[in-house]
Write a protein that holds these residues in place. Structure first.
Motif, PDB file in Angstrom:
ATOM      1  N   LEU A 188       0.822  -1.206   0.000  1.00 41.99           N
ATOM      2  CA  LEU A 188       0.000   0.000   0.000  1.00 41.99           C
ATOM      3  C   LEU A 188       0.864   1.268   0.000  1.00 41.99           C
ATOM      4  CD1 LEU A 188      -2.813  -1.057   2.503  1.00 41.99           C
ATOM      5  CD2 LEU A 188      -3.010  -0.791   0.011  1.00 41.99           C
ATOM      6  N   ALA A 189       1.954   1.257   0.759  1.00 37.13           N
ATOM      7  CA  ALA A 189       2.853   2.415   0.800  1.00 37.13           C
ATOM      8  C   ALA A 189       3.486   2.655  -0.572  1.00 37.13           C
ATOM      9  CB  ALA A 189       3.933   2.214   1.861  1.00 37.13           C
ATOM     10  N   ASP A 190       3.934   1.582  -1.209  1.00 38.97           N
ATOM     11  CA  ASP A 190       4.532   1.701  -2.547  1.00 38.97           C
ATOM     12  C   ASP A 190       3.514   2.238  -3.543  1.00 38.97           C
ATOM     13  OD1 ASP A 190       6.829   0.574  -1.471  1.00 38.97           O
ATOM     14  OD2 ASP A 190       6.696  -1.297  -2.619  1.00 38.97           O
ATOM     15  N   GLN A 191       2.336   1.635  -3.570  1.00 43.67           N
ATOM     16  CA  GLN A 191       1.306   2.025  -4.531  1.00 43.67           C
ATOM     17  C   GLN A 191       0.784   3.434  -4.274  1.00 43.67           C
ATOM     18  OE1 GLN A 191      -1.709  -1.007  -4.324  1.00 43.67           O
ATOM     19  NE2 GLN A 191      -0.669  -2.316  -5.808  1.00 43.67           N
ATOM     20  N   GLY A 192       0.607   3.769  -3.020  1.00 43.03           N
ATOM     21  CA  GLY A 192       0.031   5.065  -2.684  1.00 43.03           C
ATOM     22  C   GLY A 192       0.968   6.234  -2.889  1.00 43.03           C
ATOM     23  N   SER A 193       2.267   5.988  -2.827  1.00 46.34           N
ATOM     24  CA  SER A 193       3.230   7.088  -2.888  1.00 46.34           C
ATOM     25  C   SER A 193       4.073   7.098  -4.159  1.00 46.34           C
ATOM     26  CB  SER A 193       4.172   7.024  -1.682  1.00 46.34           C
ATOM     27  OG  SER A 193       5.000   5.877  -1.793  1.00 46.34           O
ATOM     28  N   GLY A 194       4.206   5.948  -4.795  1.00 45.16           N
ATOM     29  CA  GLY A 194       5.110   5.862  -5.939  1.00 45.16           C
ATOM     30  C   GLY A 194       6.559   5.704  -5.523  1.00 45.16           C
ATOM     31  N   LEU A 195       6.815   5.662  -4.233  1.00 43.83           N
ATOM     32  CA  LEU A 195       8.159   5.401  -3.721  1.00 43.83           C
ATOM     33  C   LEU A 195       8.297   3.902  -3.476  1.00 43.83           C
ATOM     34  CD1 LEU A 195       8.457   8.348  -1.158  1.00 43.83           C
ATOM     35  CD2 LEU A 195       9.413   8.238  -3.471  1.00 43.83           C
ATOM     36  N   VAL A 196       9.501   3.479  -3.109  1.00 41.99           N
ATOM     37  CA  VAL A 196       9.743   2.070  -2.809  1.00 41.99           C
ATOM     38  C   VAL A 196      10.116   1.968  -1.331  1.00 41.99           C
ATOM     39  CG1 VAL A 196      11.093   0.027  -3.366  1.00 41.99           C
ATOM     40  CG2 VAL A 196      10.567   1.687  -5.167  1.00 41.99           C
ATOM     41  N   PHE A 197       9.278   1.289  -0.562  1.00 43.54           N
ATOM     42  CA  PHE A 197       9.517   1.132   0.868  1.00 43.54           C
ATOM     43  C   PHE A 197      10.064  -0.261   1.152  1.00 43.54           C
ATOM     44  CE2 PHE A 197       6.687   4.663   0.715  1.00 43.54           C
ATOM     45  CZ  PHE A 197       7.019   5.447   1.799  1.00 43.54           C
ATOM     46  N   SER A 198      11.014  -0.333   2.073  1.00 47.83           N
ATOM     47  CA  SER A 198      11.604  -1.606   2.491  1.00 47.83           C
ATOM     48  C   SER A 198      11.746  -1.603   4.004  1.00 47.83           C
ATOM     49  CB  SER A 198      12.978  -1.807   1.866  1.00 47.83           C
ATOM     50  OG  SER A 198      12.894  -1.877   0.470  1.00 47.83           O
ATOM     51  N   VAL A 199      11.712  -2.812   4.560  1.00 50.55           N
ATOM     52  CA  VAL A 199      11.877  -2.980   6.002  1.00 50.55           C
ATOM     53  C   VAL A 199      12.965  -4.010   6.240  1.00 50.55           C
ATOM     54  CG1 VAL A 199      10.771  -3.764   8.144  1.00 50.55           C
ATOM     55  CG2 VAL A 199       9.464  -2.418   6.494  1.00 50.55           C
ATOM     56  N   TYR A 200      13.881  -3.669   7.141  1.00 56.12           N
ATOM     57  CA  TYR A 200      14.917  -4.605   7.578  1.00 56.12           C
ATOM     58  C   TYR A 200      14.766  -4.756   9.088  1.00 56.12           C
ATOM     59  CZ  TYR A 200      19.453  -6.340   9.058  1.00 56.12           C
ATOM     60  OH  TYR A 200      20.456  -7.083   9.646  1.00 56.12           O
ATOM     61  N   VAL A 201      14.666  -5.990   9.561  1.00 59.34           N
ATOM     62  CA  VAL A 201      14.615  -6.249  10.990  1.00 59.34           C
ATOM     63  C   VAL A 201      15.729  -7.238  11.304  1.00 59.34           C
ATOM     64  CG1 VAL A 201      13.249  -7.142  12.917  1.00 59.34           C
ATOM     65  CG2 VAL A 201      12.121  -5.858  11.087  1.00 59.34           C
ATOM     66  N   GLY A 202      16.647  -6.824  12.136  1.00 53.71           N
ATOM     67  CA  GLY A 202      17.775  -7.683  12.489  1.00 53.71           C
ATOM     68  C   GLY A 202      18.887  -6.852  13.087  1.00 53.71           C
ATOM     69  N   GLY A 203      20.012  -7.505  13.334  1.00 51.36           N
ATOM     70  CA  GLY A 203      21.156  -6.825  13.918  1.00 51.36           C
ATOM     71  C   GLY A 203      21.760  -5.819  12.958  1.00 51.36           C
ATOM     72  N   LEU A 204      22.249  -4.730  13.518  1.00 49.78           N
ATOM     73  CA  LEU A 204      22.921  -3.693  12.740  1.00 49.78           C
ATOM     74  C   LEU A 204      24.321  -3.506  13.296  1.00 49.78           C
ATOM     75  CD1 LEU A 204      19.948  -1.164  12.599  1.00 49.78           C
ATOM     76  CD2 LEU A 204      20.936  -2.359  10.634  1.00 49.78           C
ATOM     77  N   ASP A 205      25.301  -3.521  12.417  1.00 47.91           N
ATOM     78  CA  ASP A 205      26.685  -3.307  12.830  1.00 47.91           C
ATOM     79  C   ASP A 205      26.883  -1.851  13.240  1.00 47.91           C
ATOM     80  OD1 ASP A 205      27.209  -5.951  12.087  1.00 47.91           O
ATOM     81  OD2 ASP A 205      27.889  -5.370  10.078  1.00 47.91           O
ATOM     82  N   GLU A 206      27.851  -1.637  14.108  1.00 45.19           N
ATOM     83  CA  GLU A 206      28.217  -0.267  14.511  1.00 45.19           C
ATOM     84  C   GLU A 206      29.146   0.320  13.460  1.00 45.19           C
ATOM     85  OE1 GLU A 206      27.158   1.484  17.056  1.00 45.19           O
ATOM     86  OE2 GLU A 206      26.027  -0.094  18.053  1.00 45.19           O
ATOM     87  N   PRO A 207      29.041   1.567  13.162  1.00 47.51           N
ATOM     88  CA  PRO A 207      27.983   2.483  13.541  1.00 47.51           C
ATOM     89  C   PRO A 207      26.674   2.137  12.820  1.00 47.51           C
ATOM     90  CG  PRO A 207      29.627   3.622  12.199  1.00 47.51           C
ATOM     91  CD  PRO A 207      30.097   2.222  12.376  1.00 47.51           C
ATOM     92  N   VAL A 208      25.606   2.163  13.571  1.00 48.88           N
ATOM     93  CA  VAL A 208      24.302   1.691  13.113  1.00 48.88           C
ATOM     94  C   VAL A 208      23.811   2.474  11.893  1.00 48.88           C
ATOM     95  CG1 VAL A 208      21.872   1.501  13.795  1.00 48.88           C
ATOM     96  CG2 VAL A 208      23.672   0.800  15.381  1.00 48.88           C
ATOM     97  N   ARG A 209      23.947   3.785  11.913  1.00 49.65           N
ATOM     98  CA  ARG A 209      23.466   4.610  10.793  1.00 49.65           C
ATOM     99  C   ARG A 209      24.179   4.227   9.495  1.00 49.65           C
ATOM    100  NH1 ARG A 209      19.040   7.420   9.117  1.00 49.65           N
ATOM    101  NH2 ARG A 209      19.659   8.652   7.334  1.00 49.65           N
ATOM    102  N   GLU A 210      25.486   4.044   9.573  1.00 47.12           N
ATOM    103  CA  GLU A 210      26.244   3.676   8.371  1.00 47.12           C
ATOM    104  C   GLU A 210      25.811   2.317   7.831  1.00 47.12           C
ATOM    105  OE1 GLU A 210      30.482   4.075   8.852  1.00 47.12           O
ATOM    106  OE2 GLU A 210      30.267   6.133   9.593  1.00 47.12           O
ATOM    107  N   HIS A 211      25.550   1.368   8.702  1.00 46.50           N
ATOM    108  CA  HIS A 211      25.078   0.059   8.261  1.00 46.50           C
ATOM    109  C   HIS A 211      23.729   0.201   7.565  1.00 46.50           C
ATOM    110  CE1 HIS A 211      24.143  -4.439   9.280  1.00 46.50           C
ATOM    111  NE2 HIS A 211      24.214  -4.209   7.990  1.00 46.50           N
ATOM    112  N   ALA A 212      22.820   0.981   8.135  1.00 44.58           N
ATOM    113  CA  ALA A 212      21.511   1.197   7.519  1.00 44.58           C
ATOM    114  C   ALA A 212      21.664   1.867   6.152  1.00 44.58           C
ATOM    115  CB  ALA A 212      20.620   2.027   8.440  1.00 44.58           C
ATOM    116  N   GLU A 213      22.574   2.807   6.045  1.00 42.98           N
ATOM    117  CA  GLU A 213      22.806   3.477   4.760  1.00 42.98           C
ATOM    118  C   GLU A 213      23.377   2.511   3.724  1.00 42.98           C
ATOM    119  OE1 GLU A 213      25.199   6.822   5.953  1.00 42.98           O
ATOM    120  OE2 GLU A 213      23.419   8.031   6.436  1.00 42.98           O
ATOM    121  N   ARG A 214      24.234   1.606   4.157  1.00 43.88           N
ATOM    122  CA  ARG A 214      24.766   0.578   3.229  1.00 43.88           C
ATOM    123  C   ARG A 214      23.643  -0.318   2.728  1.00 43.88           C
ATOM    124  NH1 ARG A 214      28.819  -0.059   6.986  1.00 43.88           N
ATOM    125  NH2 ARG A 214      28.017  -2.072   7.650  1.00 43.88           N
ATOM    126  N   LEU A 215      22.766  -0.737   3.635  1.00 49.56           N
ATOM    127  CA  LEU A 215      21.615  -1.553   3.233  1.00 49.56           C
ATOM    128  C   LEU A 215      20.753  -0.797   2.226  1.00 49.56           C
ATOM    129  CD1 LEU A 215      20.542  -3.002   6.705  1.00 49.56           C
ATOM    130  CD2 LEU A 215      21.571  -4.280   4.812  1.00 49.56           C
TER     131      LEU A 215
END
Length: 137
Positions: free
Chosen positions: A37-64
Motif C-alpha cells: 500500500l505504501a509503494d502504490q500510494g506514494s510511488g516510492l519504494v519502501f523496504s523494512v529490515y529487521v535484524g542486527g545492525l553493525d556499529e555504527p548503526v546509521r552507516e550500516h543502515a545506509e549501506r543496506l
C-alpha cells in the motif's frame, strides 16, 4: 523481495518450511500489505529490515539502503530490536517528498509502539505515516 521472503541458497527452489524471526505469519502478511500500500500510494519504494545492525548503526543502515534496486526513490526502515535501534533512510528523491521532520515524527510513533511491545504494529504505523506524508507520486 518482500517481508518474509528468504533467498533459496540450497538451489532446490523450495521456500523454507519455518521462518525464523520475531513475527507470526499473520504479522508478516500485514507488514507485506502495508509495504504494498505504501509503494502504490506514494510511488516510492519502501523496504523494512529487521535484524542486527553493525556499529555504527546509521552507516550500516545506509549501506543496506544503497543495495536496494532504486535507492534514490527508496525508504528503508531498519529496526534492530535487540539493540533497541531504529534508523529510517530516505533516498535523494524520497527525501524531497518526506522531509526529515516527518521522518522523525514517524520514528517517534514507531518507537512508542515498539516500547509497548508491538513491533509489527509500529512498523505498519510507520509505513502508513511515511507514505501519507509522501502523498501521491
Amino acid at each position: 523481495m518482500t517481508v518474509g521472503e528468504q533467498v533459496d541458497q540450497t538451489g532446490t527452489g523450495t521456500p523454507p518450511e519455518v521462518l525464523d524471526g520475531p513475527f507470526s505469519t499473520r504479522q508478516l502478511l500485514r507488514i507485506d500489505e502495508a509495504l504494498r500500500l505504501a509503494d502504490q500510494g506514494s510511488g516510492l519504494v519502501f523496504s523494512v529490515y529487521v535484524g542486527g545492525l553493525d556499529e555504527p548503526v546509521r552507516e550500516h543502515a545506509e549501506r543496506l539502503h544503497r543495495q536496494l534496486a532504486e535507492p534514490d526513490r527508496s525508504v528503508l526502515i531498519a529496526v534492530s530490536p535487540n539493540q533497541r535501534q531504529l534508523e529510517v533512510v530516505t533516498g535523494k528523491y524520497a527525501r524531497k517528498r518526506i522531509p526529515d521532520t516527518y521522518v522523525k515524527l514517524a520514528a517517534l510513533s514507531m518507537v512508542a509502539s515498539f516500547g509497548g511491545g508491538d513491533l509489527a504494529g509500529g512498523i505498519i504505523q510507520g509505513l502508513d505515516q511515511l507514505a501519507s506524508h509522501a502523498g501521491r507520486g
